[in-house]
Enzyme design. Structure first.
Site, PDB file in Angstrom:
ATOM      1  N   TYR A 241       0.852  -1.198   0.000  1.00 18.48           N
ATOM      2  CA  TYR A 241       0.000   0.000   0.000  1.00 18.48           C
ATOM      3  C   TYR A 241       0.887   1.246   0.000  1.00 18.48           C
ATOM      4  O   TYR A 241       0.718   2.151  -0.825  1.00 18.48           O
ATOM      5  CB  TYR A 241      -0.908  -0.009   1.236  1.00 18.48           C
TER       6      TYR A 241
HETATM    7  O1  LIG Z   1      -2.097   7.114   7.923  1.00 16.38           O
HETATM    8  C1  LIG Z   1      -2.134   6.397   6.958  1.00 16.38           C
HETATM    9  O2  LIG Z   1      -1.442   6.640   6.000  1.00 16.38           O
HETATM   10  C2  LIG Z   1      -3.011   5.176   6.923  1.00 16.38           C
HETATM   11  O3  LIG Z   1      -3.826   5.160   8.075  1.00 16.38           O
HETATM   12  C3  LIG Z   1      -4.579   3.998   8.232  1.00 16.38           C
HETATM   13  O4  LIG Z   1      -3.703   2.897   8.488  1.00 16.38           O
HETATM   14  P1  LIG Z   1      -3.359   2.538   9.988  1.00 16.38           P
HETATM   15  O5  LIG Z   1      -2.634   3.656  10.659  1.00 16.38           O
HETATM   16  O6  LIG Z   1      -2.687   1.214   9.952  1.00 16.38           O
HETATM   17  O7  LIG Z   1      -4.814   2.477  10.669  1.00 16.38           O
HETATM   18  P2  LIG Z   1      -5.607   1.290  11.350  1.00 16.38           P
HETATM   19  O8  LIG Z   1      -5.764   0.143  10.447  1.00 16.38           O
HETATM   20  O9  LIG Z   1      -6.834   1.877  11.920  1.00 16.38           O
HETATM   21  O10 LIG Z   1      -4.634   0.849  12.539  1.00 16.38           O
HETATM   22  C4  LIG Z   1      -4.340   1.734  13.599  1.00 16.38           C
HETATM   23  C5  LIG Z   1      -3.431   1.069  14.585  1.00 16.38           C
HETATM   24  O11 LIG Z   1      -4.150  -0.013  15.200  1.00 16.38           O
HETATM   25  C6  LIG Z   1      -3.385  -1.211  15.108  1.00 16.38           C
HETATM   26  N1  LIG Z   1      -4.316  -2.344  14.991  1.00 16.38           N
HETATM   27  C7  LIG Z   1      -5.081  -2.494  13.881  1.00 16.38           C
HETATM   28  C8  LIG Z   1      -5.972  -3.531  13.777  1.00 16.38           C
HETATM   29  C9  LIG Z   1      -6.055  -4.468  14.823  1.00 16.38           C
HETATM   30  O12 LIG Z   1      -6.836  -5.446  14.784  1.00 16.38           O
HETATM   31  N2  LIG Z   1      -5.275  -4.298  15.914  1.00 16.38           N
HETATM   32  C10 LIG Z   1      -4.397  -3.252  16.039  1.00 16.38           C
HETATM   33  O13 LIG Z   1      -3.698  -3.138  17.057  1.00 16.38           O
HETATM   34  C11 LIG Z   1      -2.485  -1.033  13.918  1.00 16.38           C
HETATM   35  O14 LIG Z   1      -1.350  -1.842  14.063  1.00 16.38           O
HETATM   36  C12 LIG Z   1      -2.186   0.451  13.993  1.00 16.38           C
HETATM   37  O15 LIG Z   1      -1.117   0.669  14.850  1.00 16.38           O
HETATM   38  C13 LIG Z   1      -5.438   3.704   7.011  1.00 16.38           C
HETATM   39  O16 LIG Z   1      -6.041   2.432   7.103  1.00 16.38           O
HETATM   40  C14 LIG Z   1      -4.666   3.821   5.732  1.00 16.38           C
HETATM   41  O17 LIG Z   1      -5.543   3.715   4.643  1.00 16.38           O
HETATM   42  C15 LIG Z   1      -3.936   5.136   5.748  1.00 16.38           C
HETATM   43  O18 LIG Z   1      -3.269   5.394   4.585  1.00 16.38           O
END
Ligand SMILES: O=C(O)[C@H]1O[C@H](OP(=O)(O)OP(=O)(O)OC[C@H]2O[C@@H](n3ccc(=O)[nH]c3=O)[C@H](O)[C@@H]2O)[C@H](O)[C@@H](O)[C@@H]1O
Length: 431
Positions: A241
């Site tokens: 991504y």
């Molecule tokens: O800032 C960005 O560029 C990205 O932000 C998000 O990605 P992410 O930060 O990974 O957001 P989440 O999927 O909501 O995860 C947030 C946090 O929760 C954690 N997480 C996620 C899912 C889960 O089941 N458990 C968990 O601890 C992830 O590791 C991460 O640290 C968006 O999903 C992306 O599309 C975007 O581009």
């Protein structure tokens, strides 16, 4: 010569998660076999033509793609939706308009009197009914959303021929960091091929629009210098991504350089809020907590908590609108640039990272329920340990200033969630 199949592919470009519509000519062939006599054939042909014509005009009121490019009712909807209602208003093509950020930005643009046409392929990466609900909301504000794919070049050139868009707000993409290991080609389809298709249409359009598009904080990848500044290294993506977003920054630079397209790339930092994306942690955690199901919290090396610079949707919308308002003009016509055009990249974050366990405790407080937590080591599928935006550039050039902290933003999200899905605070659901 191109085969019929190839010609059809051009008209009906593949859309991940979308069911293709049965081809009408297959039915024609069956009729042909059944009714061989010339006069019967003539009558049937007449009948079929009438049937097809009424089908096409009916469909143009419902939704569209290249199939309906000849409908004048559809043309009128595009023109009306694209027309600003304030003097000096913008005319904006918003891709991903039925998405989270796309729908919020479209409504904000419309509210201040700008013309907006949406484009969305309504794919099933997450519940399309939420996308349809957002579309219905846009429709109530007289915003027409075209049901079509970025890779449909005929559709894009038709849209640009109907409306002299001053700007494109390109938010249509395959989102999600970890899903890229499951379905890598959907990222190439939307974030690479779809982006090029859009830029081709934009550079050929007369007038050329300014393009503002969604990059991502994930381009910083394994960068460990904090906070992240636009000038920091972005050559070590941790997920496909992130790699497609980084590629997007390079691709848009090329179109800026060769064709004089005005480009603004916005690196969004984990955007959240009402009507958000069900695949994101704050949303799926809320659903699980209400259902009394366990949530998985990832942890980094040495059991360190992961942290994100969570950014509230209203702040992002203000950043997007400020980017549209300050984007300089594109300089090209007829495929040639007449001078250099702006190429800008901005971080749009909140500047105060919060750990995932803290996010969970805020949700617990607003939901009045305890989460069942499973703490596991971060799987090596694309995550980064933390994000933290330096927003001085956006502050200086866009007047960007985030105003909502995670506590307040999640309170608004929970309020929306409970009312949208019809749940009560403090009470578990049967999901
Ligand atoms: O800032 C960005 O560029 C990205 O932000 C998000 O990605 P992410 O930060 O990974 O957001 P989440 O999927 O909501 O995860 C947030 C946090 O929760 C954690 N997480 C996620 C899912 C889960 O089941 N458990 C968990 O601890 C992830 O590791 C991460 O640290 C968006 O999903 C992306 O599309 C975007 O581009």
């Amino acid at each position: 010569m191109r085969s019929v199949k190839e010609q059809e592919e051009e008209l009906f470009p593949s859309t991940p998660g979308k069911v293709k519509i049965e081809r009408a000519h297959g039915i024609n062939r069956q009729f042909h076999r059944c009714f061989a006599s010339t006069s019967t054939m003539f009558l049937w042909a007449l009948f079929l033509i009438t049937l097809t014509a009424s089908y096409l005009s009916f469909q143009s009121f419902v939704s569209t793609s290249s199939r309906f490019l000849s409908s004048s009712a559809w043309d009128r909807q595009i023109r009306e939706s694209a027309a600003p209602v304030r003097s000096q208003g913008l005319s904006v093509l918003v891709t991903g308009a039925a998405g989270f950020v796309g729908s919020h930005c479209s409504l904000a643009l419309r509210k201040r009197g700008d013309g907006v046409v949406g484009l969305d392929n309504f794919n099933s990466y997450y519940d399309p009914s939420l996308k349809r609900a957002r579309q219905a909301l846009l429709s109530r504000s007289s915003i027409f959303v075209v049901d079509g794919d970025l890779n449909d070049r005929r559709l894009l050139s038709k849209l640009f021929s109907l409306a002299p868009f001053s700007h494109v707000l390109h938010l249509g993409a395959q989102a999600g960091v970890r899903y890229a290991v499951e379905n890598p080609s959907s990222y190439v389809h939307s974030n690479i091929a779809g982006l090029v298709s859009l830029l081709e249409a934009a550079r050929s359009a007369d007038p050329q629009p300014a393009v503002i598009w969604a990059s991502s904080s994930s381009v910083y990848g394994l960068n460990d210098k904090s906070p992240f500044s636009e000038s920091d290294r972005t050559d070590r993506p941790a997920s496909l991504y992130a790699a497609t977003k980084k590629a997007g920054e390079a691709i848009t630079h090329t179109y800026n350089h060769i064709y004089g397209l005005s480009i603004t790339g916005l690196r969004f930092f984990t955007v959240y809020g009402p009507m958000g994306r069900p695949d994101m942690a704050y949303f799926s955690f809320t659903k699980a907590i209400l259902a009394g199901k366990p949530i998985t919290i990832y942890r980094g090396k040495n059991r360190a908590d992961l942290a994100r610079d969570f950014t509230y949707i209203d702040d992002i919308v203000r950043g997007c609108l400020a980017s549209l308002d300050t984007a300089g003009e594109s300089t090209g016509t007829g495929g040639k640039k007449s001078g250099p055009a702006p190429y800008r990249i901005f971080n749009l974050g909140n500047t105060s990272p919060v750990t995932v366990p803290t996010l969970v405790s805020i949700l617990e407080k607003h939901l009045r329920l305890k989460a069942k937590k499973k703490l596991v080591e971060m799987p090596g599928n694309g995550d980064v340990p933390f994000t933290h935006a330096n927003i001085s550039l956006a502050m200086a050039e866009l007047g960007y200033k985030p105003t909502t902290n995670l506590e307040t933003g999640l309170k608004k999200f929970v309020k929306w969630y409970l009312s949208y899905y019809g749940h009560s605070r403090g009470r578990k659901t049967n999901l």
